[in-house]
Enzyme design. Structure first.
Site, short mmCIF file in Angstrom:
data_model
loop_
_atom_site.label_atom_id
_atom_site.label_comp_id
_atom_site.label_asym_id
_atom_site.label_seq_id
_atom_site.Cartn_x
_atom_site.Cartn_y
_atom_site.Cartn_z
CD GLU A 133 -2.91 1.18 2.31
OE1 GLU A 133 -2.78 0.38 3.25
OE2 GLU A 133 -3.81 2.01 2.25
N GLY A 273 2.71 2.47 10.74
CA GLY A 273 2.47 1.68 11.95
C GLY A 273 2.33 0.20 11.65
CG MET A 275 0.12 -3.22 4.86
SD MET A 275 -0.93 -1.80 4.41
CE MET A 275 -2.05 -2.61 3.28
CD GLU A 276 -4.97 -2.19 5.41
OE1 GLU A 276 -4.05 -1.75 6.12
OE2 GLU A 276 -5.61 -1.49 4.62
CG ASN A 277 0.05 -6.79 3.89
OD1 ASN A 277 -0.03 -5.93 3.04
ND2 ASN A 277 0.93 -6.77 4.87
CD GLU A 310 -3.10 -2.09 10.51
OE1 GLU A 310 -3.55 -2.33 9.38
OE2 GLU A 310 -2.78 -0.94 10.90
CG HIS A 313 -7.79 -2.21 7.67
ND1 HIS A 313 -8.64 -1.30 7.10
CD2 HIS A 313 -6.72 -1.49 8.12
CE1 HIS A 313 -8.11 -0.07 7.19
NE2 HIS A 313 -6.95 -0.17 7.82
CD GLU A 332 -6.58 3.10 6.53
OE1 GLU A 332 -6.79 2.93 7.75
OE2 GLU A 332 -5.92 2.29 5.85
N1 TRP Z 1 -3.24 0.76 5.66
C1 TRP Z 1 -2.32 1.01 6.74
C2 TRP Z 1 -3.19 1.28 7.96
O1 TRP Z 1 -3.61 0.43 8.60
C3 TRP Z 1 -1.45 2.18 6.49
C4 TRP Z 1 -0.11 1.90 5.90
C5 TRP Z 1 0.80 1.02 6.32
C6 TRP Z 1 0.51 2.59 4.83
N2 TRP Z 1 1.94 1.10 5.57
C7 TRP Z 1 1.79 2.07 4.67
C8 TRP Z 1 0.12 3.61 4.00
C9 TRP Z 1 2.68 2.56 3.70
C10 TRP Z 1 1.00 4.10 3.03
C11 TRP Z 1 2.26 3.56 2.89
O2 TRP Z 1 -3.61 2.34 8.23
ZN ZN Z 2 -5.83 1.46 8.47
#
Ligand code: TRP
Ligand code: ZN
Length: 886
Positions: A133, A273, A275-277, A310, A313, A332
């Site tokens: 992301e 912080g 990431m919700e992969n 996360e 998400h 978000e």
């Molecule tokens: N989607 C992530 C969240 O939970 C945000 C995020 C994580 C992100 N890594 C990133 C956004 C790198 C931009 C680039 O909010």
């Molecule tokens: Zn988020």
């Protein structure tokens, strides 16, 4: 103002929401094979692609995004394409004259070890991680890297078995094997279609902690948290949070996890912080790892929230994703709202709300008031990475909250069910979300949509008039929103006002609002949806004090209260948030007056009402220690700055310190007693009561320090050395760091020596010094930038020092300009290795208009200097350009 000599060149083109067009091609499946090597990783992709009838043009070429890729081969339906058959640029691959359905194979090489952007596939601590992301997947392979292209992914990871025993991706492992050359492989298959930004892989020498979760319908989910060797004793908290979140989403939203495996991997180099992969969340170590002696209570609470965020998400983001990046707040804002609700349900609801509102005011109100202001749904952007903002996240959450306040909890829950059912496995828009809420409630959101389209924080002013003869109270509410960049005129917002009336004896009154059929007691919600409106309350026995915007029912600035009314609310309001709010507003007004007096050369004299309020807050110390600590804490410097026409950092500091000294001196005996009484060496707990006791004890120590450094310094040093919990050690260290004393130097040296091996604790060591009020701060920060432990390439370390100093209002804005010079140099340097980190630091300069002429000139000059840097990234360029335009 002098003519601006710097040429403004915009490299990245502007993208606009109104230009949205469905993709020309859809990808049904993509099978990836990674042959992992730090210097040269081979990525082979096989994609089944077909034309998208919704696009409209059946002759459109296929455009695949790609960045920093070395292309080795392209095959169409099994036959190699030669170079004339496609166009290759720095941004991607274009293939014309394609059939309606085909298979495309690509073969590229990438260099993860040289990827300092930390976007795409990169190496951290020798292990492989991804961050896709928003637009990182295009740095892994050629692909239509936009969220409305959802494909079923498989990923085969091949790597040296000894060095990379753990190979993870999204979904389930379906096959694995070893080869004679010392390499092994695992194939992962994700059954759910997803956009490329949710792809993830992790490969390395990681240890894992496992647990399981039984879903409401009885399915067993295997949970794993993967960390580096030595960190396995710091994951219990995150695991407990994960299970609590999974249960909460079932109970509150009826949403169950949908795969057999849920993994989290922790990485020390990460831009954000977490990431919700899908099925494989990747977390900044700072937001997973916690042990009482290494993480503070605030860290524990933050980790709990981010794990929840996360996880949530999975439905609001992954199963239902965003059509395009303009819709970012769809996932978000909604997911922040959900993590806030989780926090309210599982911890102290008033305290969580107080923290959220402080955050909103500290970051989002400031953003909304300056040149970077933008609507919750921005209409245009150059680099989407620059729009992961407090407005999109925090204000977006407030907008979702207002929807729920307006239509009620039950309709909101029905609306969520409709939203998920209708948009499952697809890419949705904010309109889709609001349509579901409309369907569930019948409420017409046409005017409410202004919250998504207009930037700026509305100011609401109220006036009340009581007619004792008629027993009638007339409330007038007025709203106004200042112009923001590109939006001169604002339409009135639809503002839900949760309110109550407090009688003279402090009780909640029973009244009838014109239009209501029966009298009511307690909180009611009225809607302010015009520039000015009157509300008439009948049967009002005596002159009331209004409690407006209970639990912060709308993200607005409120004015109209007298000091006496605020004091009454602080003492009696039944709404826990508003009790705190009234006291906080009282203290803010008092400090602002004292700052003006200081600027006129008058000496500080403490306000009797404030001292009384602090003393009576202390009376509840036993029953509500955390809230008491919160009430005893004076408004922060950012809050005070936000309310001043011209920010005067030195006066803010001097007056706030004088007020702290006065309170500390006035209540010295009480604080000394509290400090002793709260000293228990009982086992560490992160329950609200234990957290509250530690917070209050630290608050007491801070006031003892403010009152008399000589007697309190030994207490602080002893508390630091005892080091029972990081909460205690760090609070003590912060107090020492604010002084230029031998105790400070000893404390910092001992702390550093003790925690050398713990990166996250060393981050705190840097941050504490960067945020210090001590007179030698600038010089020390400059020398910390060449400390052997400083690493420009590690975002946590960089943020600790540079971000920490950037939020040091007193010293970053030092009249000498030395603070600006330091920030400028550090931004220009980091821009070369990690542009998204550099761009975020521009915030510090964005508020240049809020300062006096001399600082304004220096801030503008700094922005110009950054803009004139050769090879400046598009990310930083966009932020500087917007800031200068102000
Ligand atoms: N989607 C992530 C969240 O939970 C945000 C995020 C994580 C992100 N890594 C990133 C956004 C790198 C931009 C680039 O909010
Ligand atoms: Zn988020």
């Amino acid at each position: 103002m002098a003519e601006n000599p710097v040429q403004i060149a915009e490299a990245a083109p502007e993208k606009r929401l109104i230009d949205y067009r469905p993709p020309a091609f859809l990808v049904d499946t993509v099978d990836l094979i990674f042959d992992l090597d730090p210097e040269a990783t081979s990525v082979r992709a096989t994609m089944s692609i077909r034309r998208n009838p919704a696009h409209g043009d059946a002759t459109a070429p296929l455009v695949l995004d790609g960045e920093d890729l070395t292309l080795n081969a392209v095959m169409l339906d099994g036959a190699a394409l030669d170079a004339e058959a496609y166009g290759l640029t720095a941004h991607g691959l274009t293939i014309p004259d394609l059939p309606d359905e085909f298979t495309l194979d690509t073969d590229v090489t990438i260099a993860p070890a040289r990827n300092t952007e930390l976007s795409g596939l990169y190496v951290s601590g020798g292990d492989f991680f991804t961050q896709c992301e928003a637009e990182g997947f295009r740095r892994i392979t050629f692909f239509p890297d936009r969220p409305d292209v959802m494909a079923r992914f498989s990923a085969t990871l091949i790597a040296e078995q000894k060095r990379y025993p753990v190979l993870l991706s999204n979904g389930n492992p379906v096959d694995r094997g070893t080869r004679d050359d010392g390499r092994h492989w695992v194939k992962w298959q994700d059954p759910h279609p997803k956009p490329s930004y949710l792809f993830a892989l992790v490969a390395g020498d990681l240890l894992s902690v496992h647990d399981e979760f039984i879903t409401a319908s009885g399915r067993k989910v295997a949970l794993g948290i993967y960390v580096r060797r030595g960190d396995e004793d710091k994951v219990a908290h995150a695991m407990a949070s994960l299970k609590r979140s999974m249960r909460w989403d079932e109970e509150v939203f009826g949403l169950e996890y949908d795969l057999d495996i849920f993994n989290i991997a922790a990485v020390g180099d990460f831009n954000m912080g977490a990431m919700e992969n899908k099925g494989l969340n990747i977390f900044n170590t700072a937001l997973v790892l916690a042990r009482p002696d290494t993480a503070t209570d605030a860290d524990y609470l933050r980790i709990d929230r981010v794990i929840a965020h996360e996880y949530f998400h999975n439905w609001t983001g992954d199963r239902v994703t965003c059509r395009d990046w303009f819709q970012l707040s769809l996932k978000e804002g909604l997911t922040v709202f959900r993590d806030q609700e989780y926090g309210a349900d599982t911890t102290d609801a008033s305290l969580s709300r107080i923290e959220e509102v402080k955050r909103l005011r500290g970051f989002q109100f400031r953003e909304d008031a300056g040149p970077l202001a933008h609507p919750v749904r921005p209409p245009a952007y150059r680099k989407i990475d620059n729009f992961y903002t407090a407005t999109v996240y925090e204000k977006g959450a407030e907008v979702v909250r207002m929807i729920r306040t307006i239509i009620g909890r039950e309709a909101f829950r029905r609306g969520m069910d409709i939203y998920i059912a209708r948009n499952d496995n697809s890419a949705a828009t904010i309109e889709d979300f609001v349509a579901a809420m409309h369907e569930a409630s019948g409420y017409d959101f046409a005017r409410f949509m202004r919250w998504y389209k207009q930037a700026g924080t509305p100011s609401v002013h109220f006036e009340g008039h009581y007619d004792s003869g008629a027993k009638r109270y007339m409330l007038t509410l007025r709203q106004e929103t200042k112009a923001t960049p590109g939006q001169a005129q604002k339409e009135p917002f639809v503002i839900p006002v949760a309110m109550g009336l407090i009688g003279p004896n402090g009780d909640e009154m029973t009244t009838t609002l014109a239009g209501e059929t029966a009298a009511r007691e307690g909180t009611r919600v009225v809607l302010l949806d015009a520039a000015e409106q009157q509300f008439i309350f009948e049967d009002v026995a005596a002159e009331p004090v209004l409690s407006l915007f209970r639990n912060f029912s709308a993200p607005i600035r409120l004015s109209g209260y007298s000091r006496a009314q605020l004091a009454a609310l602080a003492a009696h309001d039944t709404d826990g948030f508003n009790r705190w709010e009234a006291g906080h507003e009282y203290a803010t007004q008092m400090l602002l007056e004292a700052i003006s007096a200081h600027q006129r050369g008058e000496a500080f004299s403490p306000d009797r009402g404030l001292l009384d309020a602090m003393a009576s807050a202390l009376a509840q110390a036993e029953a509500a220690p955390a809230l008491t600590a919160e009430i005893l804490t004076l408004p922060g410097k950012a809050v005070l700055a936000d309310r001043m026409a011209v920010v005067d950092p030195l006066s803010i500091h001097v007056v706030r310190e004088a007020a702290r000294t006065a309170i500390g001196a006035h209540l010295h005996g009480r604080f000394a007693m509290l400090y002793r009484d709260l000293d228990d060496s009982s086992t560490f707990g992160i329950d609200p009561a234990s957290i509250g006791r530690r917070a209050l004890r630290n608050t007491a120590l801070a006031y003892l320090m403010a009152a008399d450094k000589k007697t309190a310094m030994p207490l602080a040093l002893a508390q630091l050395r005892a080091g029972r919990t990081m909460t205690e050690a760090l609070a003590a260290l912060a107090m020492l760091a604010d002084t230029a004393t031998p105790e400070r130097d000893a404390g910092l040296a001992e702390f550093h020596a003790k925690w050398q091996g713990e990166a996250l604790v060393i981050d705190k060591w840097f941050a504490i010094q960067a945020r210090s009020a001590a007179p030698d701060t600038i010089a020390r920060v400059e020398s910390l930038a060449s400390h052997p432990d400083f690493d420009l390439k590690n975002p946590n370390r960089y943020r600790s020092l540079v971000g920490g100093f950037g939020s040091n209002q007193l010293w970053v804005h030092d009249a000498s300009g030395a603070g600006y010079a330091f920030m400028t140099r550090m931004i220009v340097d980091v821009d070369k290795v990690n542009r998204s980190i550099a761009a975020r630091m521009i915030e510090v300069f964005a508020d240049w208009k809020r300062y006096d002429a001399a600082r304004q000139a220096k801030l503008r000059a700094a922005l110009d200097r950054i803009l004139a840097t050769e090879g400046l990234s598009d990310n930083t360029r966009e932020m500087v350009t917007r800031s200068r335009a102000g």
